[in-house]
Design a protein around this motif. Sequence first.
Motif, mmCIF file in Angstrom:
data_model
loop_
_atom_site.group_PDB
_atom_site.id
_atom_site.type_symbol
_atom_site.label_atom_id
_atom_site.label_comp_id
_atom_site.label_asym_id
_atom_site.label_seq_id
_atom_site.Cartn_x
_atom_site.Cartn_y
_atom_site.Cartn_z
ATOM 1 N N GLU A 179 0.808 -1.219 0.000
ATOM 2 C CA GLU A 179 0.000 0.000 0.000
ATOM 3 C C GLU A 179 0.843 1.272 0.000
ATOM 4 O OE1 GLU A 179 -2.683 0.690 3.343
ATOM 5 O OE2 GLU A 179 -2.751 2.741 2.538
ATOM 6 N N VAL A 180 1.971 1.211 0.692
ATOM 7 C CA VAL A 180 2.791 2.422 0.809
ATOM 8 C C VAL A 180 3.155 2.982 -0.568
ATOM 9 C CG1 VAL A 180 5.078 3.225 1.558
ATOM 10 C CG2 VAL A 180 3.664 1.871 3.104
ATOM 11 N N ARG A 181 3.291 2.098 -1.550
ATOM 12 C CA ARG A 181 3.692 2.544 -2.891
ATOM 13 C C ARG A 181 2.641 3.440 -3.548
ATOM 14 N NH1 ARG A 181 7.995 -0.158 -4.989
ATOM 15 N NH2 ARG A 181 7.276 -0.146 -7.140
ATOM 16 N N LEU A 182 1.400 3.386 -3.020
ATOM 17 C CA LEU A 182 0.335 4.238 -3.570
ATOM 18 C C LEU A 182 0.366 5.643 -2.976
ATOM 19 C CD1 LEU A 182 -2.665 1.722 -3.444
ATOM 20 C CD2 LEU A 182 -1.176 2.256 -5.385
ATOM 21 N N HIS A 183 1.223 5.863 -1.992
ATOM 22 C CA HIS A 183 1.211 7.153 -1.286
ATOM 23 C C HIS A 183 2.590 7.797 -1.273
ATOM 24 C CE1 HIS A 183 -2.692 5.750 -0.062
ATOM 25 N NE2 HIS A 183 -2.176 4.722 0.567
ATOM 26 N N ARG A 184 3.351 7.572 -2.324
ATOM 27 C CA ARG A 184 4.698 8.148 -2.376
ATOM 28 C C ARG A 184 4.658 9.520 -3.020
ATOM 29 N NH1 ARG A 184 8.018 7.972 -0.127
ATOM 30 N NH2 ARG A 184 9.873 7.048 -1.062
ATOM 31 N N MET A 185 5.626 10.328 -2.718
ATOM 32 C CA MET A 185 5.629 11.674 -3.286
ATOM 33 C C MET A 185 7.043 12.126 -3.612
ATOM 34 S SD MET A 185 4.629 13.884 0.080
ATOM 35 C CE MET A 185 3.138 13.040 0.462
ATOM 36 N N LEU A 186 7.138 12.884 -4.713
ATOM 37 C CA LEU A 186 8.393 13.569 -4.991
ATOM 38 C C LEU A 186 8.311 14.908 -4.275
ATOM 39 C CD1 LEU A 186 8.767 12.876 -8.815
ATOM 40 C CD2 LEU A 186 10.299 12.055 -7.017
ATOM 41 N N ARG A 187 9.361 15.253 -3.554
ATOM 42 C CA ARG A 187 9.371 16.528 -2.820
ATOM 43 C C ARG A 187 10.503 17.405 -3.324
ATOM 44 N NH1 ARG A 187 10.898 15.536 2.665
ATOM 45 N NH2 ARG A 187 11.868 13.689 1.790
ATOM 46 N N ARG A 188 10.236 18.690 -3.396
ATOM 47 C CA ARG A 188 11.268 19.653 -3.782
ATOM 48 C C ARG A 188 11.246 20.803 -2.769
ATOM 49 N NH1 ARG A 188 12.678 15.930 -6.570
ATOM 50 N NH2 ARG A 188 12.253 15.659 -8.779
ATOM 51 N N GLY A 189 11.401 20.461 -1.488
ATOM 52 C CA GLY A 189 11.290 21.478 -0.436
ATOM 53 C C GLY A 189 12.479 22.413 -0.421
ATOM 54 N N THR A 190 12.312 23.554 0.193
ATOM 55 C CA THR A 190 13.337 24.574 0.167
ATOM 56 C C THR A 190 13.139 25.534 1.345
ATOM 57 O OG1 THR A 190 14.262 26.177 -1.337
ATOM 58 C CG2 THR A 190 11.939 26.035 -1.325
ATOM 59 N N SER A 191 14.223 26.158 1.807
ATOM 60 C CA SER A 191 14.110 27.061 2.962
ATOM 61 C C SER A 191 13.755 28.475 2.525
ATOM 62 C CB SER A 191 15.453 27.159 3.700
ATOM 63 O OG SER A 191 15.793 25.938 4.282
ATOM 64 N N TYR A 192 13.044 29.186 3.385
ATOM 65 C CA TYR A 192 12.896 30.632 3.178
ATOM 66 C C TYR A 192 13.155 31.324 4.519
ATOM 67 C CZ TYR A 192 8.371 30.941 5.559
ATOM 68 O OH TYR A 192 7.379 30.910 6.508
ATOM 69 N N GLY A 193 13.544 32.582 4.452
ATOM 70 C CA GLY A 193 13.789 33.367 5.674
ATOM 71 C C GLY A 193 15.127 33.023 6.293
ATOM 72 N N PRO A 194 15.618 33.896 7.196
ATOM 73 C CA PRO A 194 16.929 33.661 7.810
ATOM 74 C C PRO A 194 16.861 32.520 8.823
ATOM 75 C CG PRO A 194 15.847 35.541 8.833
ATOM 76 C CD PRO A 194 14.947 35.106 7.716
ATOM 77 N N MET A 195 17.947 31.751 8.960
ATOM 78 C CA MET A 195 17.999 30.716 9.989
ATOM 79 C C MET A 195 18.083 31.392 11.368
ATOM 80 S SD MET A 195 17.980 27.687 8.649
ATOM 81 C CE MET A 195 17.705 27.351 6.904
ATOM 82 N N LEU A 196 17.456 30.829 12.378
ATOM 83 C CA LEU A 196 17.643 31.303 13.748
ATOM 84 C C LEU A 196 19.012 30.782 14.204
ATOM 85 C CD1 LEU A 196 16.177 32.826 16.059
ATOM 86 C CD2 LEU A 196 15.458 30.588 16.932
ATOM 87 N N PRO A 197 19.926 31.696 14.632
ATOM 88 C CA PRO A 197 21.277 31.221 14.973
ATOM 89 C C PRO A 197 21.236 30.089 16.006
ATOM 90 C CG PRO A 197 21.195 33.615 14.964
ATOM 91 C CD PRO A 197 19.779 33.141 14.809
ATOM 92 N N ALA A 198 22.218 29.194 15.892
ATOM 93 C CA ALA A 198 22.285 28.036 16.795
ATOM 94 C C ALA A 198 22.289 28.512 18.237
ATOM 95 C CB ALA A 198 23.544 27.235 16.496
#
Length: 447
Positions: A328-347
Motif C-alpha cells: 500500500e505504501v507505494r500508492l502514497h509516495r511523493m516527490l518533494r522539492r522542499g526549500t528554505s525561506y527566511g533567515p535561519m535562527l542562529p544556533a
Amino acid sequence: MTQRSAAVLELDDIQRGLLQARPSPYAGTYLLLRIADRDAGRRLIQRLLPHVASAAAPMDRPDGASLSVGFTHEGLKALGLPPETLESFALEFREGMAARAAHLGDTGRSSPEHWEPPLGTSDVHVALAVLAPDEARLDGLRQRARRAHEDLPGDEVVWRQQCYQLPSGRTSFGFKDVIGQPAVEGSGVPPTNPHEPPIKAGEFVLGYPDETGSLPPMPTPEVLGRNGTYMVVRKLHTRVAAYRQYLRARARSREEEALLGAKIVGRWPSGAPLALAPEKDDPDLGADDRRNNGFAYADDLQGFKCPAGAHARRANPRDALDYEGSTEVRLHRMLRRGTSYGPMLPAGVLEDDGADRGIVFVFLGTHIDRQFEFVKTQWLNDGVFIGAPDERDPLTGPNHGSERFTIPRRPIRRRLEEMPPFVITRGGEYCFVPGLRALRWLGGLET
Ligand code: HEM
C-alpha cells in the motif's frame, strides 16, 4: 486499461524540475502571476518557453539555472480553456487548496483567512520556480524571467518568495531534508533505497501506467495532459524558537535534547536515519547519499529505534505496513522539492526574533488526493494508523497543545505531553505542471 511493462518516458517532453533533483546548494525565487486574459497568458507562455528545460536536457547548462512553470485552475480559466477541458482535471485541483483547508487540517492560525495574500484566492494564475546554484546566476535567470513578463500588459507578479538550500541541506529546525525520495521507473535517476524498487512512472507523470496498473485520470485533450503532473506548493512557517524551548524544557541534558529532536523527526540533524543510527548522530552516514536512505522499518515494528509516530516514518512508513503482501505504501509516495525561506535562527538562540522563516514545501505527483492529501490527513494529522488516536505528527501535525507523542523505550515508554504546533501554514496552491508540448499548446503555438 491494465499494463505492467515498464513505460518508456518521453523525457524530452517532461519539465526537468519534475524528474531531476535540484542542484545543491541553490538559490531560488517562487513567483506567482496573475494574467488578465487569454492573449496576455499566451504571450507570457511564449516568452517563458525557451527557458523551460526538459528532463532530457543536459544538466550542465552554463548557468546551471532552471525554470519550472505551473498553472492553477483559475489560471487555466483565465487562459480561456473550454469548460469540458477545465472539468477534466482532478476534483481537488479544481477546488484549490484553500477550499480543502479544513480537510488538510489548515485551521486556526493556519486557516486561509490568515494566509498571506493573494495565496488561496482567484488572483493566483501562474506559478514559476526560478532556481540556480547561487545568487549571481539566479539573478541572470530572474532578469530573463522578468523580461518575459514585465513589458506585457496584463501580466502582474502578485507574490514573490525568495528561497534557498544551504550547502548542508539543513532547514530551519536544523535537520537535513529532502533525502527520502522515491525512484521513478524509467527516469534514469537511480534509486537511493535498495529496499524500495522504483515506483511506476504513472504515479508521477500523466500518460503512463501507475502502481495500480491503470493510466491515471488525465486532463483532456491528450496534448494538454500527457507528460504533465500536479504540484502542491505550501508556504510553511516554522516556530523554531518554540520548538527549541519545548525540547529544552523536557530534556534532562543536551544529549537527551538532541535525542528527543531526532525521535520527533526520525533522523538526526545530519540526516542519519534513526533506523541505522538509533543511539547517536552519525554525520558520515548522514552525508553519504549512497547509505542515508537505504533502510527499512520491519525489524523495528515497535519503534524502539525510530518511533512509529516520528515525522519521516509517518510520511513514509516504508515496509512497516507490508503485511500479507500489501504494498500500500507505494500508492502514497511523493516527490518533494522542499526549500528554505527566511533567515535561519542562529544556533543556541531560544528566543523568537520575530523573523518569518520556514519551508516552501513542494509535492509533485499525479494523484493529489491519494498521495499528498492522504499522507497529510491520514498519516501526519491522524493517530489511528499508528494505533494512537490522540497523537499527530509531532513536527508538522496540527497540534493544539493537548496532544502527546509516544517514544517507545525499555523498560517504560517516554511520553512528550502538551505538544504545541511547530508549523503554521501561511498559504498554498494546487497547480498543474504541463509537459513542454502542452505548454506550446497553451501558448497557442501548437494544435
Ligand atoms: C515545515 C514542514 C516540514 C518540515 C520541517 C519537514 C522536515 C522533514 C525532515 C527533516 C525529513 C527527513 C529527511 C528526509 O527523509 O528527506 C522529512 C521527511 C519527509 N517529509 Fe517532511 N517536513 C515538513 C513537512 C512535510 C509535509 C507537509 C509532508 C507531506 C504532506 C512531508 C513529507 C515528508 C516525506 C514523504 C518525507 C520522507 C520520508 C522518507 O522517505 O523516509 N513533510 N521531512
